[in-house]
Design a protein around this motif. Structure first.
Motif, PDB file in Angstrom:
ATOM      1  N   ARG A  69     -25.225  27.560  57.512  1.00  0.00           N
ATOM      2  CA  ARG A  69     -26.471  28.222  57.316  1.00  0.00           C
ATOM      3  C   ARG A  69     -26.714  29.494  58.248  1.00  0.00           C
ATOM      4  NH1 ARG A  69     -30.961  25.987  56.000  1.00  0.00           N
ATOM      5  NH2 ARG A  69     -30.102  23.809  55.306  1.00  0.00           N
ATOM      6  N   ASN A 161      -8.811  32.549  61.821  1.00  0.00           N
ATOM      7  CA  ASN A 161      -7.789  32.024  62.890  1.00  0.00           C
ATOM      8  C   ASN A 161      -7.749  30.500  62.880  1.00  0.00           C
ATOM      9  OD1 ASN A 161      -6.638  31.827  65.409  1.00  0.00           O
ATOM     10  ND2 ASN A 161      -8.498  31.323  66.347  1.00  0.00           N
ATOM     11  N   PRO A 163      -5.206  28.240  64.908  1.00  0.00           N
ATOM     12  CA  PRO A 163      -4.379  28.431  65.805  1.00  0.00           C
ATOM     13  C   PRO A 163      -2.743  27.602  65.696  1.00  0.00           C
ATOM     14  CG  PRO A 163      -5.991  26.705  66.312  1.00  0.00           C
ATOM     15  CD  PRO A 163      -6.553  27.527  65.081  1.00  0.00           C
ATOM     16  N   ILE A 165      -0.712  25.590  66.522  1.00  0.00           N
ATOM     17  CA  ILE A 165      -0.590  24.178  67.047  1.00  0.00           C
ATOM     18  C   ILE A 165       0.712  23.671  66.811  1.00  0.00           C
ATOM     19  CG2 ILE A 165      -1.580  21.908  67.930  1.00  0.00           C
ATOM     20  CD1 ILE A 165      -4.569  23.279  67.294  1.00  0.00           C
ATOM     21  N   GLY A 197     -12.388  22.383  67.279  1.00  0.00           N
ATOM     22  CA  GLY A 197     -13.553  23.708  67.601  1.00  0.00           C
ATOM     23  C   GLY A 197     -14.800  23.321  67.594  1.00  0.00           C
ATOM     24  N   THR A 198     -15.497  23.668  68.395  1.00  0.00           N
ATOM     25  CA  THR A 198     -17.046  23.539  68.680  1.00  0.00           C
ATOM     26  C   THR A 198     -17.840  24.873  69.052  1.00  0.00           C
ATOM     27  OG1 THR A 198     -16.642  22.920  71.115  1.00  0.00           O
ATOM     28  CG2 THR A 198     -16.956  21.290  69.575  1.00  0.00           C
ATOM     29  N   GLN A 204     -22.126  23.291  63.366  1.00  0.00           N
ATOM     30  CA  GLN A 204     -22.997  23.061  62.155  1.00  0.00           C
ATOM     31  C   GLN A 204     -22.617  21.978  61.278  1.00  0.00           C
ATOM     32  OE1 GLN A 204     -23.414  26.901  60.336  1.00  0.00           O
ATOM     33  NE2 GLN A 204     -25.452  27.063  60.922  1.00  0.00           N
ATOM     34  N   LYS A 339     -20.373  33.347  75.604  1.00  0.00           N
ATOM     35  CA  LYS A 339     -19.904  33.127  74.248  1.00  0.00           C
ATOM     36  C   LYS A 339     -21.244  33.191  73.265  1.00  0.00           C
ATOM     37  CE  LYS A 339     -15.872  30.695  75.229  1.00  0.00           C
ATOM     38  NZ  LYS A 339     -14.845  30.135  74.457  1.00  0.00           N
ATOM     39  N   ARG A 340     -21.141  33.370  71.888  1.00  0.00           N
ATOM     40  CA  ARG A 340     -22.310  33.414  71.359  1.00  0.00           C
ATOM     41  C   ARG A 340     -23.097  32.235  71.273  1.00  0.00           C
ATOM     42  NH1 ARG A 340     -24.542  32.899  66.453  1.00  0.00           N
ATOM     43  NH2 ARG A 340     -25.705  34.635  65.413  1.00  0.00           N
ATOM     44  N   LEU A 361     -10.538  18.352  75.427  1.00  0.00           N
ATOM     45  CA  LEU A 361      -9.303  19.118  75.617  1.00  0.00           C
ATOM     46  C   LEU A 361      -9.384  19.747  76.908  1.00  0.00           C
ATOM     47  CD1 LEU A 361      -8.815  20.284  71.982  1.00  0.00           C
ATOM     48  CD2 LEU A 361      -7.754  18.279  72.964  1.00  0.00           C
ATOM     49  N   THR A 390     -12.024  26.887  63.924  1.00  0.00           N
ATOM     50  CA  THR A 390     -11.519  27.523  64.979  1.00  0.00           C
ATOM     51  C   THR A 390     -11.878  29.086  64.917  1.00  0.00           C
ATOM     52  OG1 THR A 390      -9.255  27.187  63.789  1.00  0.00           O
ATOM     53  CG2 THR A 390      -9.662  25.941  65.733  1.00  0.00           C
ATOM     54  N   GLY A 391     -12.458  29.409  64.083  1.00  0.00           N
ATOM     55  CA  GLY A 391     -13.086  30.794  64.301  1.00  0.00           C
ATOM     56  C   GLY A 391     -12.255  31.814  63.611  1.00  0.00           C
ATOM     57  N   PHE A 392     -12.393  33.250  64.254  1.00  0.00           N
ATOM     58  CA  PHE A 392     -11.901  34.269  63.232  1.00  0.00           C
ATOM     59  C   PHE A 392     -11.116  35.244  64.496  1.00  0.00           C
ATOM     60  CE2 PHE A 392     -15.518  32.544  61.337  1.00  0.00           C
ATOM     61  CZ  PHE A 392     -15.035  32.361  60.115  1.00  0.00           C
ATOM     62  N   TRP A 504     -14.881  35.503  71.925  1.00  0.00           N
ATOM     63  CA  TRP A 504     -14.119  36.455  70.775  1.00  0.00           C
ATOM     64  C   TRP A 504     -14.590  37.879  70.775  1.00  0.00           C
ATOM     65  CZ3 TRP A 504     -17.905  38.323  67.543  1.00  0.00           C
ATOM     66  CH2 TRP A 504     -19.172  37.395  67.241  1.00  0.00           C
TER      67      TRP A 504
HETATM   68  O1  N01 Z   1     -15.722  30.244  65.822  1.00  0.00           O
HETATM   69  P1  N01 Z   1     -15.898  30.398  67.320  1.00  0.00           P
HETATM   70  P2  N01 Z   1     -16.931  29.863  64.848  1.00  0.00           P
HETATM   71  N1  N01 Z   1      -7.396  24.309  70.456  1.00  0.00           N
HETATM   72  O2  N01 Z   1     -14.523  31.276  67.633  1.00  0.00           O
HETATM   73  C1  N01 Z   1     -11.925  26.399  69.475  1.00  0.00           C
HETATM   74  C2  N01 Z   1     -20.535  33.313  63.568  1.00  0.00           C
HETATM   75  N2  N01 Z   1     -21.213  32.217  62.718  1.00  0.00           N
HETATM   76  O3  N01 Z   1     -16.290  29.932  63.394  1.00  0.00           O
HETATM   77  O4  N01 Z   1     -13.993  28.131  72.866  1.00  0.00           O
HETATM   78  C3  N01 Z   1      -8.775  23.831  70.397  1.00  0.00           C
HETATM   79  O5  N01 Z   1     -17.145  30.480  68.002  1.00  0.00           O
HETATM   80  C4  N01 Z   1     -12.515  27.335  70.190  1.00  0.00           C
HETATM   81  O6  N01 Z   1     -12.392  26.860  71.641  1.00  0.00           O
HETATM   82  P3  N01 Z   1     -12.557  27.976  72.638  1.00  0.00           P
HETATM   83  C5  N01 Z   1     -20.952  33.299  64.949  1.00  0.00           C
HETATM   84  O7  N01 Z   1     -21.146  34.602  65.287  1.00  0.00           O
HETATM   85  C6  N01 Z   1     -22.167  32.186  62.571  1.00  0.00           C
HETATM   86  O8  N01 Z   1     -17.629  28.552  65.365  1.00  0.00           O
HETATM   87  O9  N01 Z   1     -12.090  29.014  72.463  1.00  0.00           O
HETATM   88  N3  N01 Z   1      -9.862  24.518  70.223  1.00  0.00           N
HETATM   89  C7  N01 Z   1     -14.252  27.306  69.907  1.00  0.00           C
HETATM   90  O10 N01 Z   1     -14.667  26.076  70.110  1.00  0.00           O
HETATM   91  C8  N01 Z   1     -19.996  32.910  65.537  1.00  0.00           C
HETATM   92  O11 N01 Z   1     -19.984  33.044  67.052  1.00  0.00           O
HETATM   93  C9  N01 Z   1     -22.990  30.988  62.045  1.00  0.00           C
HETATM   94  O12 N01 Z   1     -12.072  27.034  74.153  1.00  0.00           O
HETATM   95  C10 N01 Z   1      -9.583  25.607  69.708  1.00  0.00           C
HETATM   96  C11 N01 Z   1     -13.814  26.955  68.333  1.00  0.00           C
HETATM   97  O13 N01 Z   1     -12.512  26.544  68.098  1.00  0.00           O
HETATM   98  C12 N01 Z   1     -18.619  33.297  65.010  1.00  0.00           C
HETATM   99  O14 N01 Z   1     -19.315  33.289  63.460  1.00  0.00           O
HETATM  100  C13 N01 Z   1     -21.988  29.911  61.579  1.00  0.00           C
HETATM  101  C14 N01 Z   1      -8.413  26.097  69.546  1.00  0.00           C
HETATM  102  C15 N01 Z   1     -14.031  28.504  67.553  1.00  0.00           C
HETATM  103  O15 N01 Z   1     -15.239  28.863  67.830  1.00  0.00           O
HETATM  104  C16 N01 Z   1     -17.542  32.320  64.926  1.00  0.00           C
HETATM  105  O16 N01 Z   1     -18.024  30.919  64.970  1.00  0.00           O
HETATM  106  C17 N01 Z   1     -20.929  29.952  62.240  1.00  0.00           C
HETATM  107  C18 N01 Z   1      -7.236  25.335  69.793  1.00  0.00           C
HETATM  108  N4  N01 Z   1      -5.895  25.944  69.768  1.00  0.00           N
HETATM  109  C19 N01 Z   1     -20.191  31.038  62.448  1.00  0.00           C
HETATM  110  N5  N01 Z   1      -8.568  27.589  69.042  1.00  0.00           N
HETATM  111  C20 N01 Z   1     -24.647  30.985  61.852  1.00  0.00           C
HETATM  112  O17 N01 Z   1     -24.913  31.933  61.500  1.00  0.00           O
HETATM  113  C21 N01 Z   1      -9.875  27.727  69.028  1.00  0.00           C
HETATM  114  N6  N01 Z   1     -10.584  26.655  69.294  1.00  0.00           N
HETATM  115  C22 N01 Z   1     -25.028  30.033  61.948  1.00  0.00           C
END
Ligand code: N01
Length: 548
Positions: A69, A161, A163, A165, A197-198, A204, A339-340, A361, A390-392, A504
């Protein structure tokens, strides 16, 4: 200059009209690509959009994970270029869900009859500038076309992204990335699920997966600050009020630092009494949403001020999570907003469930993925499914994945090896007639994305119209303008707390990626600069007539 070669009567698999020579190629059919196509059409340009997905929607086509959302309010996270559209569309909730935003974008594609010029299921693999003709050769998974202009509408958070691992490919169960979620959905009933990833995506999906799974293990490397979203059905009175003066509402939002209407305080956190501070945080907390970041004017500038917000949020976590050790592990020790900031619905409450385990971790990373699950902190967690939240590879990933070659065959990847270099986040020297919508160096992810996209599309369309009116065929920034812009982006970032953590925004989430702060902070100043550049005959750019 305009070569109207597309045949709108024909149709092709993937939906686009035939033809191999265009005025403009647009890469991506999300918010940016759809509006860019609409503006290109209005200018009478022949255009084709290439989209790797099987439908329009971009981010909202791919990110179908449970709970996806938007965390910018729906009445703001929407187009304003058409008053009819913004008046007739009815959002059902304060924050729109992924399916609703996708329906909206599909509606936009239909309402403005965009589909005939969109070719789906087609990935752009390369874009090569040909100096002799002054045109781009765009190679896709389906065919090769040429165009005078290329507009990258590839999104800031679209290159997943996953990772590296150890043992990642050995896992015998199912794996998912939140940004590449199966269209048919996933039923986790009866499963042991691991979420890595959190960030926003993890926060969400975790509460919803927890309701389904037999057991959920949350692998957390860095805890996130999160504010309650307080999502609710959209109040009809609020909708009526905003729609009655939508233009003024949008204009006022555009004057705020992030381009998002919110009750912005001009008070500094440390000048008010501790009681007033607490009261203010509580009010913003109860309202919910990203507005928490502007509860005080100095939260992103003063560590001391920021720490008061951080401590308030930690107290909220400790008051919610019943196990003190788990609560401690969920408390971030970073700067709020660095961080966002995340928004959640019952995220912290989820850790009170008997079927949810937090695997911290912070002390020891994941050791490896095995055929049966994940090994971390000396324990083996047996799993049926692993979700990578794990994001982008943010802001540059989607651009660098394409083999983009400019003057002299130089690759964009090589030019940006030490970090992205752009002028205004819109263009980069040595790559004529290539535009990047919400590119690095523009407010993009530190603003409301939709108005930022519209501002870029309008700027590009006006620029192309100007070139046509002045008989110009080629535009690119000067190296000097680009360097000065990079310095400005960094100077502003260095005045804030944004550079104080591994986010990021800095590329710090991708091993080996250069640490460069990518977004421009300050939407109104940015927009004014873009306006001035255009008004001064595209100051900082070199314009040229055809060299052929
Ligand atoms: O990605 P993130 P996302 N081992 O990069 C963890 C937008 N968005 O997809 O913080 C273990 O924020 C990483 O840990 P760390 C919004 O702009 C918007 O959630 O790197 N963990 C982190 O906890 C957002 O900011 C909406 O230590 C690993 C997580 O993965 C952006 O997109 C909704 C790891 C990645 O979090 C990205 O959000 C969703 C590893 N090797 C997204 N590698 C809305 O509008 C990574 N992590 C609500």
């Amino acid at each position: 200059m305009v070569t109207n070669t597309s045949d709108r009567d024909g149709s092709r698999p993937g939906g686009a009209t035939p033809g191999t020579e265009f005025d403009v190629i647009i890469v991506g059919a999300g918010f940016a690509g759809l509006y860019m196509l609409h503006r290109a059409r209005e200018l009478g340009l022949s255009a084709r959009v290439f989209e790797a997905g099987g439908g329009v929607g971009g981010t909202w086509y791919w990110n179908r994970y449970p709970g996806a959302r938007c965390d910018v309010e729906s009445l703001q996270y929407s187009y304003q270029f058409s008053d009819e559209l913004q008046q007739e569309w009815h959002w059902t909730e304060r924050y729109a869900s992924q399916p609703e935003i996708l329906r909206y974008l599909e509606h936009v594609a239909d309402r403005f009859a965009l589909r005939p010029d969109i070719q789906l299921d087609t990935r752009v693999e390369a874009a090569i500038f040909d100096e002799a003709s002054g045109r781009w050769r765009v190679e896709t998974s389906a065919d090769t076309v040429t165009a005078r202009f290329v507009v990258m509408a590839t999104g800031c958070l679209s290159s997943a992204n996953i990772p590296e691992i150890e043992g990642r490919d050995e896992f015998a169960g199912a794996t998912y990335h939140t940004g590449r979620w199966p269209h048919e959905g996933v039923d986790f009933t009866g499963q042991r699920v691991g979420v890595i990833g959190t960030g926003s995506s993890g926060i969400q999906c975790i509460p919803i997966i927890a309701e389904q799974a037999e057991h959920l293990y949350v692998f957390q490397r860095t805890p996130s600050f999160s504010v309650p979203a307080r999502n609710a059905p959209l109040d009809p009175a609020v909708e009526r009020e905003i729609k009655a003066t939508y233009h003024e509402f949008r204009e006022a939002a555009a004057q705020t630092p992030f381009g998002i209407a919110a009750p912005i305080s001009d008070k500094a956190a440390m000048v008010v009494s501790p009681e007033e501070r607490e009261r203010t945080y509580e009010e913003y907390w109860q309202t919910g949403g990203l507005g928490f970041m502007v509860a005080f004017a100095d939260l992103l500038f003063s560590r001391e001020a920021n720490e008061t917000a951080a401590e308030f949020m930690r107290r909220k976590i400790r008051a919610t999570v019943t196990d003190p050790a788990v609560a401690d592990a969920l408390c971030p020790d970073t700067v709020v907003g660095c961080k966002r900031l995340c928004l959640d619905t019952a995220y912290f409450e989820t850790f009170n469930r008997a079927n949810v385990t937090l695997v911290d971790l912070n002390q020891a990373p994941i050791e490896r993925i095995t055929a049966d699950g994940i090994r971390a902190d000396g324990e083996e967690y047996r799993l049926d499914s692993v979700v990578f939240a794990t994001g982008f590879d943010a802001m540059t990933g989607a651009l660098e994945r394409i083999d983009i070659r400019g003057v002299g065959g130089r690759a964009l990847r090589d030019k940006w090896a030490e970090g992205p270099r752009t002028y205004l986040g819109l263009a980069t020297a040595g790559f004529p007639n290539l535009f990047t919508i919400t590119g690095p160096g523009s407010p993009s992810v530190l603003s409301n994305m939709v108005p930022s996209i519209e501002q870029h599309v309008n700027w590009i369309a006006d620029c192309v119209a100007y070139m046509r009116d002045h008989g110009m065929e080629r535009i690119e920034p000067t190296v000097e303008a680009e360097e000065a812009w990079g310095q400005r982006v960094n100077q502003i970032a260095n005045m804030t707390l944004y550079t104080s953590c591994n986010s990021w925004y800095l590329g710090a989430n991708i091993p080996g990626k250069p640490r460069v702060f990518m977004p421009y902070i300050g939407f109104p100043e940015y927009v004014a600069t873009c306006r001035d550049v255009a008004a001064n005959d595209y100051q900082g750019f070199t314009l040229a007539r055809s060299q052929t």
